[in-house]
Design a protein around this motif. Structure first.
Motif, short mmCIF file in Angstrom:
data_model
loop_
_atom_site.label_atom_id
_atom_site.label_comp_id
_atom_site.label_asym_id
_atom_site.label_seq_id
_atom_site.Cartn_x
_atom_site.Cartn_y
_atom_site.Cartn_z
N HIS A 101 89.37 -107.36 -17.07
CA HIS A 101 89.05 -106.50 -18.21
C HIS A 101 89.99 -106.80 -19.39
O HIS A 101 89.55 -106.98 -20.53
CB HIS A 101 89.15 -105.03 -17.78
CG HIS A 101 88.75 -104.06 -18.84
ND1 HIS A 101 87.84 -103.07 -18.64
CD2 HIS A 101 89.14 -103.96 -20.13
CE1 HIS A 101 87.69 -102.39 -19.76
NE2 HIS A 101 88.48 -102.91 -20.68
N HIS A 105 89.46 -108.45 -23.43
CA HIS A 105 89.96 -108.02 -24.74
C HIS A 105 90.50 -109.24 -25.49
O HIS A 105 90.24 -109.41 -26.68
CB HIS A 105 91.09 -107.00 -24.59
CG HIS A 105 90.63 -105.59 -24.32
ND1 HIS A 105 90.83 -104.57 -25.21
CD2 HIS A 105 90.00 -105.05 -23.26
CE1 HIS A 105 90.33 -103.44 -24.71
NE2 HIS A 105 89.83 -103.70 -23.52
N CYS A 203 88.54 -98.11 -26.08
CA CYS A 203 88.15 -98.51 -24.73
C CYS A 203 88.57 -97.42 -23.74
O CYS A 203 89.66 -96.88 -23.83
CB CYS A 203 88.80 -99.83 -24.34
SG CYS A 203 88.15 -100.46 -22.77
N HIS A 207 93.45 -101.20 -17.67
CA HIS A 207 94.06 -102.45 -18.15
C HIS A 207 95.39 -102.69 -17.47
O HIS A 207 96.04 -101.73 -17.03
CB HIS A 207 94.30 -102.37 -19.67
CG HIS A 207 93.11 -101.93 -20.45
ND1 HIS A 207 92.79 -100.60 -20.62
CD2 HIS A 207 92.13 -102.63 -21.06
CE1 HIS A 207 91.66 -100.51 -21.31
NE2 HIS A 207 91.24 -101.72 -21.59
#
Ligand SMILES: [Zn+2]
Length: 238
Positions: A101, A105, A203, A207
């Protein structure tokens, strides 16, 4: 509403909880959840629930009325409402979701084009871009992506109001998935800080804390998806 433990600390792997309900589909609602529910292109978490008298494997997690619901992997008896349970994540899988993930980004940093969709997996992930022409130097993109990862930039969150987001539409990279507004505030994920800031976008996913945790990635293919769109996939190399 379920207290979202994965949001406060995405590295938490085990925690106690109490069962607050069962959904009509056979899901289990907890008062606090380590389990991330499917959303924003990231799969729901799997793992285990253990309680006095039972143990249940959890296949995935979904959003539900009252918070999030854990979906059992087998048709076994559910812990009763009110039961105190121990929840444990399949951490190997979830941590790979966090790495992929966060890598996506950074992919949106090295390909600064509007994003129209995306999907996170445990080994690979992909973003769909509004990209009429293919990039001419994929190895250079891959090198730029790995250079960002190696800078070991900090990943942090902050919150802004819906009104502040509306005044800064440039923060939204994902055209198809608008950030969840209407709750009064929106969560922003920042990569790097100050002069080293490379990305800032709304978001709700999980992360890694620093980009070096992602490890090396490979851009494996770029597929044409319609006249205006291209799908870029990446894989964790280790
Ligand atoms: Zn994210």
């Amino acid at each position: 509403m379920t207290d979202l433990l994965y949001r406060a600390d995405p590295y938490l792997q085990e925690a106690p909880a109490r069962v607050t309900g069962h959904t009509p589909e056979g899901g289990i609602v907890l008062d606090r959840s380590l389990f991330y529910p499917t959303g924003g292109g990231q799969p729901g978490d799997s793992g285990w629930l253990v309680w006095d008298g039972g143990r249940l494997a959890i296949a995935t997690t979904v959003k539900a009325e009252g918070g999030v619901a854990l979906v059992p992997a087998e048709p076994l008896p559910l812990p009763p409402v009110g039961a105190e349970v121990r929840q444990r994540l399949d951490w190997t899988r979830r941590y790979r979701h966090m790495r992929v993930h966060t890598a996506l980004h950074l992919l949106s940093v090295v390909i600064p084009l509007p994003v129209t969709g995306g999907q996170v997996g445990a080994d690979r992930g992909r973003l769909d871009f509004d990209m009429p022409e293919p990039p001419d130097d994929v190895p250079a993109l891959e090198a730029a992506l790995n250079a960002l990862i190696e800078r070991d930039l900090k990943v942090t969150e902050s919150w802004i109001t819906d009104a502040e987001l509306a005044a800064n539409p440039g923060l939204v990279k994902t055209l198809s998935v608008m950030p969840p507004v209407g709750q009064g505030r929106v969560r922003l994920i920042r990569i790097g800080a100050g002069e080293d800031q490379v990305d800032l976008q709304p978001c709700g996913g999980t992360h890694v804390a620093r980009t070096a945790e992602i490890g090396r990635v490979e851009i494996d293919k770029i597929e044409k998806k319609g006249r205006m769109n291209r799908r870029v996939s990446l894989t964790l190399a280790d």
